[in-house]
Design a protein around this motif. Structure first.
Motif, PDB file in Angstrom:
ATOM      1  N   PHE A   1       6.571  -4.647   7.478  1.00 17.45           N
ATOM      2  CA  PHE A   1       5.651  -5.704   7.054  1.00 17.45           C
ATOM      3  C   PHE A   1       4.918  -6.297   8.249  1.00 17.45           C
ATOM      4  N   VAL A   2       5.643  -6.601   9.322  1.00 20.12           N
ATOM      5  CA  VAL A   2       5.004  -7.181  10.509  1.00 20.12           C
ATOM      6  C   VAL A   2       3.980  -6.214  11.083  1.00 20.12           C
ATOM      7  N   THR A   3       4.305  -4.936  11.114  1.00 22.18           N
ATOM      8  CA  THR A   3       3.360  -3.929  11.609  1.00 22.18           C
ATOM      9  C   THR A   3       2.080  -3.936  10.780  1.00 22.18           C
ATOM     10  N   LEU A   4       2.222  -3.959   9.466  1.00 18.06           N
ATOM     11  CA  LEU A   4       1.039  -3.999   8.590  1.00 18.06           C
ATOM     12  C   LEU A   4       0.286  -5.309   8.764  1.00 18.06           C
TER      13      LEU A   4
ATOM     14  N   SER B   1      11.793   6.889   5.008  1.00 18.38           N
ATOM     15  CA  SER B   1      12.131   5.481   5.258  1.00 18.38           C
ATOM     16  C   SER B   1      10.914   4.584   5.058  1.00 18.38           C
ATOM     17  N   MET B   2       9.765   5.046   5.527  1.00 21.44           N
ATOM     18  CA  MET B   2       8.535   4.266   5.361  1.00 21.44           C
ATOM     19  C   MET B   2       8.157   4.170   3.883  1.00 21.44           C
ATOM     20  N   SER B   3       8.299   5.268   3.164  1.00 22.01           N
ATOM     21  CA  SER B   3       7.976   5.290   1.739  1.00 22.01           C
ATOM     22  C   SER B   3       8.873   4.321   0.961  1.00 22.01           C
ATOM     23  N   ASN B   4      10.167   4.349   1.237  1.00 18.79           N
ATOM     24  CA  ASN B   4      11.104   3.440   0.571  1.00 18.79           C
ATOM     25  C   ASN B   4      10.796   1.985   0.907  1.00 18.79           C
ATOM     26  N   SER B   5      10.493   1.725   2.164  1.00 21.77           N
ATOM     27  CA  SER B   5      10.189   0.354   2.587  1.00 21.77           C
ATOM     28  C   SER B   5       8.885  -0.146   1.971  1.00 21.77           C
ATOM     29  N   VAL B   6       7.880   0.704   1.927  1.00 24.58           N
ATOM     30  CA  VAL B   6       6.611   0.320   1.294  1.00 24.58           C
ATOM     31  C   VAL B   6       6.837   0.010  -0.184  1.00 24.58           C
ATOM     32  N   ARG B   7       7.640   0.823  -0.836  1.00 24.06           N
ATOM     33  CA  ARG B   7       7.926   0.601  -2.257  1.00 24.06           C
ATOM     34  C   ARG B   7       8.569  -0.779  -2.471  1.00 24.06           C
TER      35      ARG B   7
ATOM     36  N   VAL C   1       2.743  -6.341   0.079  1.00 24.47           N
ATOM     37  CA  VAL C   1       1.709  -5.419   0.556  1.00 24.47           C
ATOM     38  C   VAL C   1       0.952  -4.891  -0.652  1.00 24.47           C
ATOM     39  N   GLU C   2      -0.181  -4.288  -0.363  1.00 22.81           N
ATOM     40  CA  GLU C   2      -0.981  -3.713  -1.440  1.00 22.81           C
ATOM     41  C   GLU C   2      -1.539  -2.361  -1.015  1.00 22.81           C
ATOM     42  N   ARG C   3      -1.726  -1.511  -2.000  1.00 24.20           N
ATOM     43  CA  ARG C   3      -2.374  -0.226  -1.778  1.00 24.20           C
ATOM     44  C   ARG C   3      -3.871  -0.503  -1.797  1.00 24.20           C
ATOM     45  N   VAL C   4      -4.596   0.071  -0.850  1.00 21.73           N
ATOM     46  CA  VAL C   4      -6.037  -0.173  -0.771  1.00 21.73           C
ATOM     47  C   VAL C   4      -6.803   1.143  -0.856  1.00 21.73           C
ATOM     48  N   PHE C   5      -8.012   1.030  -1.330  1.00 24.63           N
ATOM     49  CA  PHE C   5      -8.884   2.196  -1.454  1.00 24.63           C
ATOM     50  C   PHE C   5      -9.833   2.234  -0.263  1.00 24.63           C
ATOM     51  N   LYS C   6      -9.996   3.426   0.287  1.00 28.61           N
ATOM     52  CA  LYS C   6     -10.970   3.636   1.349  1.00 28.61           C
ATOM     53  C   LYS C   6     -11.679   4.944   1.046  1.00 28.61           C
ATOM     54  N   LYS C   7     -12.972   4.871   0.873  1.00 27.03           N
ATOM     55  CA  LYS C   7     -13.759   6.043   0.511  1.00 27.03           C
ATOM     56  C   LYS C   7     -13.495   7.187   1.488  1.00 27.03           C
ATOM     57  N   GLY C   8     -13.188   8.346   0.929  1.00 23.57           N
ATOM     58  CA  GLY C   8     -12.957   9.544   1.722  1.00 23.57           C
ATOM     59  C   GLY C   8     -11.521   9.716   2.207  1.00 23.57           C
ATOM     60  N   ALA C   9     -10.704   8.707   2.064  1.00 24.87           N
ATOM     61  CA  ALA C   9      -9.302   8.817   2.514  1.00 24.87           C
ATOM     62  C   ALA C   9      -8.518   9.652   1.511  1.00 24.87           C
ATOM     63  N   ARG C  10      -7.765  10.612   2.011  1.00 26.47           N
ATOM     64  CA  ARG C  10      -7.003  11.497   1.135  1.00 26.47           C
ATOM     65  C   ARG C  10      -5.571  11.028   0.938  1.00 26.47           C
ATOM     66  N   LYS C  11      -5.117  10.126   1.786  1.00 22.63           N
ATOM     67  CA  LYS C  11      -3.749   9.630   1.685  1.00 22.63           C
ATOM     68  C   LYS C  11      -3.790   8.160   1.270  1.00 22.63           C
ATOM     69  N   ASP C  12      -2.695   7.717   0.659  1.00 19.42           N
ATOM     70  CA  ASP C  12      -2.603   6.313   0.282  1.00 19.42           C
ATOM     71  C   ASP C  12      -2.610   5.438   1.524  1.00 19.42           C
ATOM     72  N   LEU C  13      -3.296   4.312   1.412  1.00 25.10           N
ATOM     73  CA  LEU C  13      -3.376   3.338   2.495  1.00 25.10           C
ATOM     74  C   LEU C  13      -2.768   2.024   2.022  1.00 25.10           C
ATOM     75  N   TYR C  14      -2.117   1.327   2.947  1.00 20.62           N
ATOM     76  CA  TYR C  14      -1.446   0.070   2.613  1.00 20.62           C
ATOM     77  C   TYR C  14      -1.787  -0.982   3.648  1.00 20.62           C
ATOM     78  N   GLN C  15      -1.806  -2.228   3.183  1.00 26.58           N
ATOM     79  CA  GLN C  15      -1.996  -3.352   4.101  1.00 26.58           C
ATOM     80  C   GLN C  15      -1.192  -4.549   3.606  1.00 26.58           C
ATOM     81  N   ALA C  16      -0.890  -5.441   4.540  1.00 30.74           N
ATOM     82  CA  ALA C  16      -0.166  -6.664   4.184  1.00 30.74           C
ATOM     83  C   ALA C  16      -1.106  -7.567   3.406  1.00 30.74           C
ATOM     84  N   LYS C  17      -0.551  -8.261   2.422  1.00 31.88           N
ATOM     85  CA  LYS C  17      -1.354  -9.212   1.654  1.00 31.88           C
ATOM     86  C   LYS C  17      -1.582 -10.474   2.464  1.00 31.88           C
ATOM     87  N   LYS C  18      -2.641 -11.170   2.118  1.00 29.97           N
ATOM     88  CA  LYS C  18      -2.962 -12.444   2.762  1.00 29.97           C
ATOM     89  C   LYS C  18      -2.054 -13.527   2.196  1.00 29.97           C
TER      90      LYS C  18
END
Length: 161
Positions: free
Chosen positions: A37-40, A62-68, A76-93
């Motif tokens: 979480f701190v990293t994100l 480990s990262m997948s389990n922690s993100v879940r 955290v939330e999954r975010v969309f980025k045009k052209g990105a092929r992998k899921d992206l995540y960021q910490a919520k405000k």
């Protein structure tokens, strides 16, 4: 930026992750979840699981389990980025509010389970001889304690909304 300055910045970043995650562990996150979480939170851009594993030196599983877990806690939330092929995540405000809501909700759920368990024990005791009055008194005190905690956490929950 020279190499020495880059090393100092990386060291500061690692210290920030280490120290901030200690606080988050008090909110019942495990060490990896807190560090992630701190990293994100510190990263300005959304990250993939591969980015996370590289930064933290942990496995992708480990990262997948922690993100879940962080998604489940709405931190955290999954975010969309045009052209990105992998899921992206960021910490919520709204860091404080998110953690307090999650923390209070978990406490209220745990307290509710404990009250129900203690009342079941109390009901079981009532079917026995009256010579166990001391235990009955202690159970009543424990239930009262949990109900007081529940009241405090409900007040905190109302305050944060």
């Amino acid at each position: 930026m020279n190499i020495l300055e880059q090393d100092r910045i990386e060291n500061i970043n690692n210290l920030m992750i280490s120290e901030f995650s200690k606080t988050l562990e008090m909110f019942a996150l495990n060490k990896t979840e807190a560090q992630l979480f701190v990293t994100l939170f510190l990263n300005d851009e959304p990250m993939t699981l591969d980015d996370m594993k590289d930064v933290l030196g942990k496995s992708k599983t480990s990262m997948s389990n922690s993100v879940r877990t962080l998604l489940d806690y709405n931190l955290v939330e999954r975010v969309f980025k045009k052209g990105a092929r992998k899921d992206l995540y960021q910490a919520k405000k709204d860091l404080y509010q998110k953690f307090m809501k999650t923390y209070v909700k978990r406490w209220l759920e745990a307290i509710d389970r404990q009250i129900h368990s203690l009342k079941s024990i109390e009901d079981e005791l009532k079917t026995m001889d009256s010579k166990h009055e001391n235990i009955g008194h202690k159970i009543k005190e424990a239930i009262k304690f949990h109900q007081s905690l529940e009241e405090v956490f409900h007040q905190i929950n109302r305050y944060d909304q």
